[in-house]
Write an enzyme that holds these catalytic residues in place. Structure first.
Site, PDB file in Angstrom:
ATOM      1  N   ARG A   1       0.841  -1.197   0.000  1.00 39.60           N
ATOM      2  CA  ARG A   1       0.000   0.000   0.000  1.00 39.60           C
ATOM      3  C   ARG A   1       0.882   1.255   0.000  1.00 39.60           C
ATOM      4  O   ARG A   1       0.589   2.237  -0.660  1.00 39.60           O
ATOM      5  CB  ARG A   1      -0.880  -0.046   1.261  1.00 39.60           C
ATOM      6  CG  ARG A   1      -2.104   0.804   1.179  1.00 39.60           C
ATOM      7  CD  ARG A   1      -3.032   0.560   2.356  1.00 39.60           C
ATOM      8  NE  ARG A   1      -4.148   1.480   2.282  1.00 39.60           N
ATOM      9  CZ  ARG A   1      -4.094   2.709   2.725  1.00 39.60           C
ATOM     10  NH1 ARG A   1      -3.002   3.176   3.278  1.00 39.60           N
ATOM     11  NH2 ARG A   1      -5.155   3.503   2.602  1.00 39.60           N
TER      12      ARG A   1
ATOM     13  N   ASP B   1     -19.193   8.199   0.739  1.00 42.41           N
ATOM     14  CA  ASP B   1     -19.520   7.319   1.871  1.00 42.41           C
ATOM     15  C   ASP B   1     -20.834   7.754   2.533  1.00 42.41           C
ATOM     16  O   ASP B   1     -21.640   6.921   2.947  1.00 42.41           O
ATOM     17  CB  ASP B   1     -18.386   7.356   2.909  1.00 42.41           C
ATOM     18  CG  ASP B   1     -17.034   7.280   2.229  1.00 42.41           C
ATOM     19  OD1 ASP B   1     -16.343   6.283   2.366  1.00 42.41           O
ATOM     20  OD2 ASP B   1     -16.690   8.248   1.519  1.00 42.41           O
TER      21      ASP B   1
ATOM     22  N   ARG C   1     -23.585   6.534   0.446  1.00 43.30           N
ATOM     23  CA  ARG C   1     -23.792   5.093   0.681  1.00 43.30           C
ATOM     24  C   ARG C   1     -24.564   4.871   1.978  1.00 43.30           C
ATOM     25  O   ARG C   1     -25.467   4.033   2.041  1.00 43.30           O
ATOM     26  CB  ARG C   1     -22.435   4.381   0.777  1.00 43.30           C
ATOM     27  CG  ARG C   1     -21.741   4.269  -0.565  1.00 43.30           C
ATOM     28  CD  ARG C   1     -20.304   3.788  -0.435  1.00 43.30           C
ATOM     29  NE  ARG C   1     -19.746   3.475  -1.738  1.00 43.30           N
ATOM     30  CZ  ARG C   1     -18.452   3.441  -2.018  1.00 43.30           C
ATOM     31  NH1 ARG C   1     -17.569   3.717  -1.087  1.00 43.30           N
ATOM     32  NH2 ARG C   1     -18.032   3.141  -3.226  1.00 43.30           N
TER      33      ARG C   1
ATOM     34  N   HIS D   1     -11.585   9.094   4.527  1.00 43.53           N
ATOM     35  CA  HIS D   1     -12.262   8.281   3.501  1.00 43.53           C
ATOM     36  C   HIS D   1     -11.485   6.966   3.480  1.00 43.53           C
ATOM     37  O   HIS D   1     -10.506   6.818   2.752  1.00 43.53           O
ATOM     38  CB  HIS D   1     -12.217   8.999   2.139  1.00 43.53           C
ATOM     39  CG  HIS D   1     -12.655   8.109   0.998  1.00 43.53           C
ATOM     40  ND1 HIS D   1     -13.923   7.629   0.860  1.00 43.53           N
ATOM     41  CD2 HIS D   1     -11.961   7.618  -0.068  1.00 43.53           C
ATOM     42  CE1 HIS D   1     -14.006   6.879  -0.234  1.00 43.53           C
ATOM     43  NE2 HIS D   1     -12.824   6.857  -0.813  1.00 43.53           N
TER      44      HIS D   1
HETATM   45  N1  LIG Z   1     -12.406   9.375  -3.522  1.00 43.98           N
HETATM   46  C1  LIG Z   1     -13.288   8.469  -3.885  1.00 43.98           C
HETATM   47  O1  LIG Z   1     -14.373   8.362  -3.297  1.00 43.98           O
HETATM   48  C2  LIG Z   1     -12.925   7.541  -5.033  1.00 43.98           C
HETATM   49  C3  LIG Z   1     -13.860   6.638  -5.575  1.00 43.98           C
HETATM   50  C4  LIG Z   1     -13.464   5.836  -6.636  1.00 43.98           C
HETATM   51  C5  LIG Z   1     -12.158   5.895  -7.128  1.00 43.98           C
HETATM   52  N2  LIG Z   1     -11.281   6.772  -6.557  1.00 43.98           N
HETATM   53  C6  LIG Z   1      -9.887   6.895  -7.024  1.00 43.98           C
HETATM   54  O2  LIG Z   1      -9.854   7.574  -8.268  1.00 43.98           O
HETATM   55  C7  LIG Z   1      -8.631   7.260  -8.909  1.00 43.98           C
HETATM   56  C8  LIG Z   1      -8.899   6.912 -10.367  1.00 43.98           C
HETATM   57  O3  LIG Z   1      -9.609   5.704 -10.456  1.00 43.98           O
HETATM   58  P1  LIG Z   1      -9.900   5.038 -11.906  1.00 43.98           P
HETATM   59  O4  LIG Z   1     -10.687   3.816 -11.659  1.00 43.98           O
HETATM   60  O5  LIG Z   1     -10.411   6.105 -12.818  1.00 43.98           O
HETATM   61  O6  LIG Z   1      -8.402   4.660 -12.360  1.00 43.98           O
HETATM   62  P2  LIG Z   1      -7.924   4.401 -13.848  1.00 43.98           P
HETATM   63  O7  LIG Z   1      -6.658   3.622 -13.736  1.00 43.98           O
HETATM   64  O8  LIG Z   1      -9.024   3.867 -14.685  1.00 43.98           O
HETATM   65  O9  LIG Z   1      -7.569   5.879 -14.394  1.00 43.98           O
HETATM   66  C9  LIG Z   1      -6.505   6.625 -13.941  1.00 43.98           C
HETATM   67  C10 LIG Z   1      -6.031   7.488 -15.097  1.00 43.98           C
HETATM   68  O10 LIG Z   1      -5.041   8.405 -14.601  1.00 43.98           O
HETATM   69  C11 LIG Z   1      -4.139   8.646 -15.677  1.00 43.98           C
HETATM   70  N3  LIG Z   1      -2.902   9.254 -15.161  1.00 43.98           N
HETATM   71  C12 LIG Z   1      -1.926   8.696 -14.418  1.00 43.98           C
HETATM   72  N4  LIG Z   1      -0.965   9.616 -14.152  1.00 43.98           N
HETATM   73  C13 LIG Z   1      -1.359  10.784 -14.725  1.00 43.98           C
HETATM   74  C14 LIG Z   1      -0.814  12.081 -14.782  1.00 43.98           C
HETATM   75  N5  LIG Z   1       0.358  12.367 -14.184  1.00 43.98           N
HETATM   76  N6  LIG Z   1      -1.487  13.042 -15.459  1.00 43.98           N
HETATM   77  C15 LIG Z   1      -2.665  12.753 -16.053  1.00 43.98           C
HETATM   78  N7  LIG Z   1      -3.243  11.528 -16.032  1.00 43.98           N
HETATM   79  C16 LIG Z   1      -2.588  10.555 -15.380  1.00 43.98           C
HETATM   80  C17 LIG Z   1      -3.944   7.254 -16.284  1.00 43.98           C
HETATM   81  O11 LIG Z   1      -3.424   7.340 -17.605  1.00 43.98           O
HETATM   82  C18 LIG Z   1      -5.362   6.715 -16.243  1.00 43.98           C
HETATM   83  O12 LIG Z   1      -6.070   6.968 -17.450  1.00 43.98           O
HETATM   84  C19 LIG Z   1      -7.994   6.124  -8.100  1.00 43.98           C
HETATM   85  O13 LIG Z   1      -7.000   6.671  -7.250  1.00 43.98           O
HETATM   86  C20 LIG Z   1      -9.157   5.597  -7.281  1.00 43.98           C
HETATM   87  O14 LIG Z   1      -8.726   4.966  -6.085  1.00 43.98           O
HETATM   88  C21 LIG Z   1     -11.641   7.598  -5.552  1.00 43.98           C
END
Ligand SMILES: NC(=O)c1ccc[n+]([C@@H]2O[C@H](COP(=O)([O-])OP(=O)(O)OC[C@H]3O[C@@H](n4cnc5c(N)ncnc54)[C@H](O)[C@@H]3O)[C@@H](O)[C@H]2O)c1
Length: 317
Positions: A93, A153, A156, A180
């Site tokens: 992690r 959350d 949910r 979160h």
């Molecule tokens: N806060 C919340 O409640 C919540 C909920 C769901 C997901 N998330 C988070 O959202 C994030 C994205 O999730 P996802 O499923 O879309 O992931 P994903 O892997 O589908 O998409 C991530 C994207 O980020 C791009 N990326 C990486 N580095 C970059 C940079 N320096 N500049 C621009 N783009 C860049 C990648 O090319 C990719 O397309 C994760 O960290 C996930 O844990 C947060």
């Protein structure tokens, strides 16, 4: 952020993955922004997502959408960061956190160079830690850098409570506070159905303490359950984001549990986590006079401790 009536509303979404693209899809249907720009370091992906979305434009409110670049941060009203690295097999992690820290450093430096006028909303996980990193790296005022925090959350929680109490979800007012993540908790002392304290609602079918604990657990486990089955979560977070950016751009003054820097409230300092905030064109202002029970104050302190430890661990190693 002050918007003249004739000025177009522009949002930049960083990250064209599942969350970024689903958010763009939900946002375009709302019609709150005249221009939606998607920025991803995988330009082929951002262009393909835009093309796929744009081919449905005749069914949506009029919106301009394009794959953009870091220059788009300068005049965006809101920059939403959904970019992130995915966990590799057997990766710790902490290692994943370090990779996401580097991604936030790069994006923050790009944002800073563009001298943005807008508000930054961090979504990438761990959202509280990354919000703090973006706040520090951009040097923007605390009210202008927020994280989506426990807005998802809390949604949910409302879903499970509406089902259990057999009442319209829009009449359920209940909040998940703190991190979160695993140390988040339900603030039962401020939960209500309409104007009625949740413990006084429909006394013949009152929520038991066991049920309360089970509901909180289900909320905490939601992301794990969904990710295990389909790889990632994106629909509900996309709708939560539409709600947050709508509150900002329309200056709604909505009460939302976004994450932001805490400076002295509830005995906490120098940590980003979720407490009820008023979200408006000025970003996130902490809601004054939120009285938590003694247990909830302890749970909040525990959440802050967990987040501080994670942050220190990240910067030590
Ligand atoms: N806060 C919340 O409640 C919540 C909920 C769901 C997901 N998330 C988070 O959202 C994030 C994205 O999730 P996802 O499923 O879309 O992931 P994903 O892997 O589908 O998409 C991530 C994207 O980020 C791009 N990326 C990486 N580095 C970059 C940079 N320096 N500049 C621009 N783009 C860049 C990648 O090319 C990719 O397309 C994760 O960290 C996930 O844990 C947060």
């Amino acid at each position: 952020m002050s918007l003249h009536p004739w000025q177009k509303r522009k949002i930049a979404i960083v990250g064209a993955g599942s969350v970024g693209a689903t958010f763009a899809f939900a946002l375009a249907q709302k019609g709150d922004f005249e221009e939606i720009v998607i920025v991803d370091n995988n330009q082929t992906l951002s262009e393909a997502q835009v093309l796929d979305l744009a081919q449905g434009f005749c069914f949506m409110p009029t919106t301009k959408m394009r794959a953009g670049s870091i220059e788009d941060y300068a005049d965006a009203d809101i920059i939403v960061i959904t970019a992130g690295a995915k966990q590799k097999p057997n990766e710790s992690r902490l290692n994943l956190l370090k990779r996401n820290q580097r991604i936030m450093y790069n994006i923050s430096s790009d944002i800073k160079k563009q001298n943005p006028k807008g508000i930054i909303l961090v979504v990438s996980n761990p959202v509280d830690i990354l919000t703090k990193i973006v706040l520090e790296q951009t040097g923007l005022p605390a009210n202008r850098v927020l994280g989506s925090g426990t807005v998802l959350d809390s949604a949910r929680l409302r879903y499970y409570l509406a089902d259990r109490m057999n009442v319209d979800i829009h009449n359920v007012h209940a909040y998940i506070l703190g991190e979160h993540g695993d140390s988040e908790f339900t603030a039962w002392s401020i939960a209500s159905i309409g104007c009625i304290d949740i413990d006084q609602y429909n006394l013949s079918e009152k929520l038991t303490e066991l049920e309360k604990a089970q509901i909180t657990k289900k909320v905490q486990r939601s992301a794990y359950t969904i990710i295990e089955a389909k790889g990632s979560t994106y629909f509900a977070i996309a709708m939560a984001l539409v709600n947050i950016v709508g509150a900002i751009i329309k200056d709604k003054k909505s009460l939302l549990t976004v994450s932001r820097l805490i400076t002295g409230e509830h005995g906490l300092d120098n940590v980003c986590l979720s407490l009820p905030c008023v979200v408006s064109k000025n970003g996130a202002q902490l809601m004054p006079n939120i009285h938590l029970s003694e247990l909830e104050t302890q749970q909040l302190a525990k959440s802050a401790k967990v987040l501080k430890q994670q942050y220190e661990q990240l910067n030590e190693s």
